[in-house]
Write a protein that holds these residues in place. Sequence first.
Motif, PDB file in Angstrom:
ATOM      1  N   HIS A 186      48.724  47.127  46.797  1.00 58.39           N
ATOM      2  CA  HIS A 186      47.620  46.663  47.650  1.00 58.39           C
ATOM      3  C   HIS A 186      47.790  47.129  49.095  1.00 58.39           C
ATOM      4  O   HIS A 186      46.798  47.294  49.810  1.00 58.39           O
ATOM      5  N   ALA A 187      49.018  47.355  49.513  1.00 57.20           N
ATOM      6  CA  ALA A 187      49.284  47.824  50.877  1.00 57.20           C
ATOM      7  C   ALA A 187      49.143  49.340  51.006  1.00 57.20           C
ATOM      8  O   ALA A 187      49.330  49.887  52.086  1.00 57.20           O
ATOM      9  N   GLY A 188      48.844  50.021  49.902  1.00 52.75           N
ATOM     10  CA  GLY A 188      48.596  51.461  49.973  1.00 52.75           C
ATOM     11  C   GLY A 188      49.629  52.349  49.317  1.00 52.75           C
ATOM     12  O   GLY A 188      49.534  53.577  49.424  1.00 52.75           O
ATOM     13  N   LYS A 217      34.768  55.797  33.638  1.00 51.09           N
ATOM     14  CA  LYS A 217      35.189  57.050  34.272  1.00 51.09           C
ATOM     15  C   LYS A 217      36.240  56.791  35.335  1.00 51.09           C
ATOM     16  O   LYS A 217      37.109  57.627  35.561  1.00 51.09           O
ATOM     17  N   GLU A 218      36.158  55.640  35.987  1.00 46.52           N
ATOM     18  CA  GLU A 218      37.124  55.294  37.025  1.00 46.52           C
ATOM     19  C   GLU A 218      38.329  54.549  36.460  1.00 46.52           C
ATOM     20  O   GLU A 218      39.152  54.039  37.209  1.00 46.52           O
ATOM     21  N   ARG A 219      38.418  54.482  35.137  1.00 40.37           N
ATOM     22  CA  ARG A 219      39.523  53.772  34.496  1.00 40.37           C
ATOM     23  C   ARG A 219      40.148  54.606  33.379  1.00 40.37           C
ATOM     24  O   ARG A 219      40.936  54.108  32.591  1.00 40.37           O
ATOM     25  N   VAL A 243      42.364  41.793  27.983  1.00 40.71           N
ATOM     26  CA  VAL A 243      41.891  41.630  29.359  1.00 40.71           C
ATOM     27  C   VAL A 243      43.109  41.378  30.249  1.00 40.71           C
ATOM     28  O   VAL A 243      43.895  40.467  29.983  1.00 40.71           O
ATOM     29  N   PRO A 244      43.303  42.171  31.313  1.00 37.87           N
ATOM     30  CA  PRO A 244      44.445  41.936  32.202  1.00 37.87           C
ATOM     31  C   PRO A 244      44.354  40.552  32.848  1.00 37.87           C
ATOM     32  O   PRO A 244      43.260  40.023  33.049  1.00 37.87           O
ATOM     33  N   ASP A 245      45.520  39.977  33.176  1.00 35.80           N
ATOM     34  CA  ASP A 245      45.517  38.601  33.686  1.00 35.80           C
ATOM     35  C   ASP A 245      45.877  38.493  35.167  1.00 35.80           C
ATOM     36  O   ASP A 245      46.137  37.415  35.665  1.00 35.80           O
ATOM     37  N   GLY A 246      45.889  39.610  35.887  1.00 34.31           N
ATOM     38  CA  GLY A 246      46.164  39.578  37.311  1.00 34.31           C
ATOM     39  C   GLY A 246      47.556  40.062  37.671  1.00 34.31           C
ATOM     40  O   GLY A 246      47.820  40.421  38.817  1.00 34.31           O
ATOM     41  N   CYS A 265      43.658  48.597  41.165  1.00 36.39           N
ATOM     42  CA  CYS A 265      44.057  47.564  42.139  1.00 36.39           C
ATOM     43  C   CYS A 265      43.207  46.305  41.978  1.00 36.39           C
ATOM     44  O   CYS A 265      43.687  45.195  42.198  1.00 36.39           O
ATOM     45  N   GLY A 266      41.962  46.497  41.592  1.00 36.91           N
ATOM     46  CA  GLY A 266      41.061  45.360  41.402  1.00 36.91           C
ATOM     47  C   GLY A 266      41.490  44.429  40.272  1.00 36.91           C
ATOM     48  O   GLY A 266      41.034  43.287  40.208  1.00 36.91           O
TER      49      GLY A 266
END
Length: 195
Positions: free
Chosen positions: A160-162, A31-33, A81-84, A190-191
């Motif tokens: 990440h800074a908003g 739901k959050e994705r 799978v995302p790699d970062g 962001c995670g």
Amino acid sequence: MNAIARDSLLSLEAYARQRSAFRSRVIAHKKERTLHLGEHITLIFEDELTIRYQIQEMLRVERTFEEAGIRDELDAYNPLVPDGSNWKATMMIEFSAEDQRRLWLARLIGIERRVWVRIGGGEPIFAIADEDLERDNGEKTSAVHFLRFELPPAQIRALHAGAALAIGVDHPALTAVAEPVPDAIRQSLCGDLRA
């Protein structure tokens, strides 16, 4: 983000015992994705948990317990799978009526390459689509596509800074935008990223 390792998967028996609770956890997580772009486009941003669930479900449905079959599922799904440094999403084009779906899939050829993300006031970053195989044939596109958004390090740091996040699709036959992306989805995405 690391690929899902063979030894981290549950056996068929262990998965059967945990399936109900695991499924509930994944549904809440998705739901959050999940982001709807207008009425007919849905993006589900994949991550380790959503792909782990898909692998476990495939092994369960196919009753796969031999190493070669398990390895085949890992090889098929680990690329999602995302790699970062990226986001990976399953895009679904949804029309409930078959005649409408057929008509729109013909109109929407190339839509998978017109989906974008924008961080802050930056330029749109367009999806890299269907790296595993082509999903249109010149007459119509597929109802399902797999997208990768490769994000530059500066954009990841800004997020990440908003910095605000917008996601949209810009196709001659269909445009839609989510701006800003709801905060719960933004935080979840962001995670996936390493600054």
